[in-house]
Structures are given as C-alpha cells and as structure tokens.
Design a protein around this motif. Structure first.
Motif, PDB file in Angstrom:
ATOM      1  N   VAL A  47       0.860  -1.171  -0.010  1.00 47.49           N
ATOM      2  CA  VAL A  47       0.023   0.004  -0.037  1.00 47.49           C
ATOM      3  C   VAL A  47       1.022   1.100   0.042  1.00 47.49           C
ATOM      4  O   VAL A  47       2.140   1.274   0.334  1.00 47.49           O
ATOM      5  N   LYS A  48       0.224   2.301  -0.348  1.00 53.15           N
ATOM      6  CA  LYS A  48       0.825   3.705  -0.182  1.00 53.15           C
ATOM      7  C   LYS A  48       0.610   4.440   1.211  1.00 53.15           C
ATOM      8  O   LYS A  48      -0.282   4.220   1.618  1.00 53.15           O
ATOM      9  N   ALA A  49       1.609   4.998   1.486  1.00 54.33           N
ATOM     10  CA  ALA A  49       1.348   5.874   2.725  1.00 54.33           C
ATOM     11  C   ALA A  49       1.880   7.301   2.477  1.00 54.33           C
ATOM     12  O   ALA A  49       2.987   7.642   1.533  1.00 54.33           O
ATOM     13  N   ILE A  50       1.512   8.022   3.267  1.00 48.44           N
ATOM     14  CA  ILE A  50       2.019   9.680   3.109  1.00 48.44           C
ATOM     15  C   ILE A  50       2.608   9.960   4.445  1.00 48.44           C
ATOM     16  O   ILE A  50       2.267   9.312   5.488  1.00 48.44           O
ATOM     17  N   VAL A  51       3.525  10.774   4.395  1.00 48.84           N
ATOM     18  CA  VAL A  51       4.104  11.407   5.626  1.00 48.84           C
ATOM     19  C   VAL A  51       3.312  12.785   6.086  1.00 48.84           C
ATOM     20  O   VAL A  51       2.780  13.523   5.327  1.00 48.84           O
ATOM     21  N   GLN A  52       2.918  12.778   7.131  1.00 46.60           N
ATOM     22  CA  GLN A  52       2.098  13.884   8.049  1.00 46.60           C
ATOM     23  C   GLN A  52       2.835  14.224   9.456  1.00 46.60           C
ATOM     24  O   GLN A  52       3.393  13.256  10.203  1.00 46.60           O
ATOM     25  N   ALA A  62      -4.014   7.429  -0.356  1.00 47.92           N
ATOM     26  CA  ALA A  62      -2.963   6.276   0.383  1.00 47.92           C
ATOM     27  C   ALA A  62      -3.778   5.653   1.610  1.00 47.92           C
ATOM     28  O   ALA A  62      -4.830   6.170   2.018  1.00 47.92           O
ATOM     29  N   TYR A  63      -3.172   4.722   1.816  1.00 48.73           N
ATOM     30  CA  TYR A  63      -3.622   3.657   2.784  1.00 48.73           C
ATOM     31  C   TYR A  63      -3.435   4.256   4.327  1.00 48.73           C
ATOM     32  O   TYR A  63      -4.418   4.159   5.260  1.00 48.73           O
ATOM     33  N   GLU A  64      -2.419   4.730   4.529  1.00 52.63           N
ATOM     34  CA  GLU A  64      -2.283   5.153   5.992  1.00 52.63           C
ATOM     35  C   GLU A  64      -1.298   6.514   5.901  1.00 52.63           C
ATOM     36  O   GLU A  64      -0.524   6.828   4.789  1.00 52.63           O
ATOM     37  N   ALA A  65      -1.196   7.166   6.911  1.00 55.19           N
ATOM     38  CA  ALA A  65      -0.215   8.332   7.300  1.00 55.19           C
ATOM     39  C   ALA A  65       0.831   8.041   8.190  1.00 55.19           C
ATOM     40  O   ALA A  65       0.243   7.370   9.309  1.00 55.19           O
ATOM     41  N   ILE A  66       2.011   8.025   7.765  1.00 52.82           N
ATOM     42  CA  ILE A  66       3.276   7.755   8.670  1.00 52.82           C
ATOM     43  C   ILE A  66       3.308   9.220   9.522  1.00 52.82           C
ATOM     44  O   ILE A  66       3.682  10.209   8.760  1.00 52.82           O
ATOM     45  N   LEU A  67       3.346   9.303  10.650  1.00 59.29           N
ATOM     46  CA  LEU A  67       3.452  10.541  11.509  1.00 59.29           C
ATOM     47  C   LEU A  67       4.975  10.609  11.894  1.00 59.29           C
ATOM     48  O   LEU A  67       5.572   9.778  12.228  1.00 59.29           O
ATOM     49  N   VAL A  68       5.355  11.861  11.743  1.00 59.81           N
ATOM     50  CA  VAL A  68       6.795  12.034  12.171  1.00 59.81           C
ATOM     51  C   VAL A  68       7.025  13.349  12.946  1.00 59.81           C
ATOM     52  O   VAL A  68       6.288  14.358  12.753  1.00 59.81           O
ATOM     53  N   ASP A  69       7.855  13.301  13.822  1.00 56.18           N
ATOM     54  CA  ASP A  69       8.000  14.297  15.097  1.00 56.18           C
ATOM     55  C   ASP A  69       8.956  15.380  14.536  1.00 56.18           C
ATOM     56  O   ASP A  69       9.376  15.348  13.328  1.00 56.18           O
ATOM     57  N   GLU A  70       9.016  16.605  15.307  1.00 56.79           N
ATOM     58  CA  GLU A  70       9.565  17.735  14.764  1.00 56.79           C
ATOM     59  C   GLU A  70      11.188  17.539  14.492  1.00 56.79           C
ATOM     60  O   GLU A  70      11.621  18.144  13.778  1.00 56.79           O
ATOM     61  N   ASN A  71      12.000  16.149  15.083  1.00 54.83           N
ATOM     62  CA  ASN A  71      13.148  15.922  14.699  1.00 54.83           C
ATOM     63  C   ASN A  71      13.272  14.993  13.519  1.00 54.83           C
ATOM     64  O   ASN A  71      14.383  14.479  13.347  1.00 54.83           O
ATOM     65  N   GLY A  72      12.138  14.733  12.696  1.00 51.07           N
ATOM     66  CA  GLY A  72      12.333  14.011  11.566  1.00 51.07           C
ATOM     67  C   GLY A  72      12.211  12.510  12.019  1.00 51.07           C
ATOM     68  O   GLY A  72      12.953  11.667  11.382  1.00 51.07           O
ATOM     69  N   VAL A  73      11.927  12.099  13.207  1.00 55.13           N
ATOM     70  CA  VAL A  73      11.875  10.675  13.667  1.00 55.13           C
ATOM     71  C   VAL A  73      10.473  10.378  13.532  1.00 55.13           C
ATOM     72  O   VAL A  73       9.352  10.935  13.829  1.00 55.13           O
TER      73      VAL A  73
END
Ligand code: PMP
Length: 287
Positions: free
Chosen positions: A131-136, A166-177
């Motif tokens: 599946v596709k995911a996007i970054v949020q 996309a199927y899911e959103a991958i969550l990223v913190d302010e440090n790019g983690v």
C-alpha cells in the motif's frame, strides 16, 4: 440482519443506540477504547487488549464499570448477536454523563458501548502490491500511549492519506523521527536486514499486534532492534510495513510519491503477515 449494540447494560438495535448529549465522551473526548480482531467468531488476543484497556482506564483515573469476566461475556455476546465471523469488536468507555465542566465530575459513572461487525478481507492487490503511505507531521499530545477516543489529529492525518489515495499516514515528529501510523505501528527492515520498530513510550500506542509480531520475530530468530528510526531511514529501507488489529501486517511499498526499495512487498513483511494470520487462525481454532 439488523445490527445490535450493547449500551450500558442493554442490547439495543444499532440504529436506536444512544448516549446523552452531556456524555463526557461527546463533550470532551473524555474516554478510551479498544478494538479487537475477530477471527472465526473468536476474539484475538483479548487478554492483552483488556490489559491495555485497564491500563488506559488507570492512566485516565477512570473506573472499570464491570468485572473483566463480565466484560468479556458482553464482547462475546455482541459478536454472537451480530453474527460476526471475521471482523472487529469495538469497546468504548467514557467518564460518564455530567453537567459540562472541564474538571472531572465528583461521582463519575463509566459509560460503556460495545459494537461488533464483519470486515471485508483485505483485497488481494493490497497484500500483493503493498500500500501507499504519506508522511504527516505528528501534532498529537504527550500521552499517545493511552488509547483515548480523542483522535482528531489521527483523523486529520488519515483524511490527508485518503485524499492522496494512500492507505495510511506515517507520523513524523519535529526531529524527523517516525512515531507511528495514524492508526497503526510503523516498522522497517534496514538495508542490512534488521527488523526495526520503535520502543513503547508516551509517544506511541503500544500496539497489541506490534507485541505479537515482536514475539513471532523473536521465535523465528529474526534480527530485531527496538529503536526509533528516522523518516530518512524509512525512505531508504529495504522494506516497510504497518501493524494493527485491522491491518495485521500490511506491506508499505510507496511513501509519498517514491517507492520503498523496488516498490514490491518485502519478504520479511509477507513472512510476518503469514505468521500473524496463522497465529489468529490458531487462536480461533483453539478457542
Ligand atoms: N497506533 C495507533 C495510533 C492506533 O490507533 C493503533 C490501532 N488502534 C495502533 C497503533 C495499533 O494497535 P493494535 O495493534 O493494538 O491495533
């Protein structure tokens, strides 16, 4: 067939299931929930799910409205009355009905709702192609370890995913983690073949599927590291996948507009998914 919901001690037709407008879940999102997979009519990993439910209640200073055994009976009965074979059972508890005031009521009475429904099996293409995911950006609060019904940031991220196809959103913190998915835990396999997922902390929900996949990975003798990983590492990973009670283990093959590795589901992701399905079938058969 008409659906049935359990609401505070009564089984009622789903269409007539109601809570009061002063319910703190409705007013403040002041409540917690659990979702358990159902396979062959049986709950999967209900023990760990109820352990996590009790932990969420404790962290929120909410009272369990009935014994754990009684709650399990209600969940089973809701599954039975809704003729659920493969799907989910949903359980929600809120801090009760009280005149609207931010501070907790003096004598709160936990309200409980249980529903269950069948779910369509995952389309073959989702598993075969990934599946596709996007970054949020992860804009949530500091207690993501509590499975609260206050899910607005998760909903916003999931909606962005839907809009992007996309199927899911991958969550990223302010440090790019990477923290986790909007409704799943995130995993990668590094270029040198190590399976990596983030350790439990206040920053993620400690997924029950995540815990079972860790157990399976260890039993299979896979190289496994429990550590945070960056978005950059995820983009360069050999494999990526997400886990949850409704996704099981779902290969992620595209992140934003770029493929992950060769854009095909990874061998480890598929192997862990198959092992997880076997785990569910075994529980369903043994129950
Ligand atoms: N993280 C979040 C934010 C979730 O909403 C979920 C699913 N409820 C998960 C992780 C995965 O948890 P589980 O494996 O227990 O379904």
């Amino acid at each position: 067939m008409s659906r049935i919901a359990y609401v505070n001690g009564r089984y009622v037709p789903h269409a007539q299931a109601r809570v009061h407008i002063d319910d703190r879940g409705y007013q403040f999102g002041d409540g917690i929930y659990e979702v358990c997979a159902v396979r062959g009519g049986h709950m999967i990993d209900n023990g760990p799910h109820l352990d996590r439910l009790e932990r969420s209640l404790r962290e929120m200073a909410m009272a369990m409205p009935m014994s754990r055994a009684a709650l399990e009976c209600v969940m089973r009965e809701t599954i039975r009355r809704n003729l659920v074979r493969d799907g989910i059972v949903y359980l929600q508890m809120t801090r009760g009905v009280a005149p609207r005031d931010h501070a907790f009521p003096k004598h709160p009475k936990t309200q409980i709702v249980v529903t269950a429904r069948n779910a369509k099996p995952h389309a073959a293409a989702m598993v075969e192609d990934g599946v596709k995911a996007i970054v949020q950006p992860d804009i949530r609060w500091g207690r993501c370890d509590i499975k609260t019904i206050s899910l607005l940031p998760n909903c916003i991220a999931k909606q962005a995913a839907r809009v992007a196809g996309a199927y899911e959103a991958i969550l990223v913190d302010e440090n790019g983690v990477v923290t986790e998915g909007s409704s799943s835990n995130a995993w990668i396999v590094t270029q040198d073949g190590k399976l990596v997922t983030r350790p439990p902390s206040n920053d993620i929900l400690n997924g029950i599927t995540r815990l079972e996949i860790i157990r399976i990975a260890k039993a299979l003798g896979l190289a496994f590291e429990e550590r945070a990983f960056t978005l950059d590492e995820m983009r360069r990973a050999r494999e990526a996948f997400v886990t949850s009670a409704s996704s099981f283990a779902m290969p992620v093959t595209q992140l934003d507009e770029a493929p992950i590795a060769n854009g095909k589901p990874g061998t480890l992701a598929l192997r862990l998914r198959a092992a997880y399905l076997a785990h569910m079938d075994q529980q369903a058969g043994a129950a």
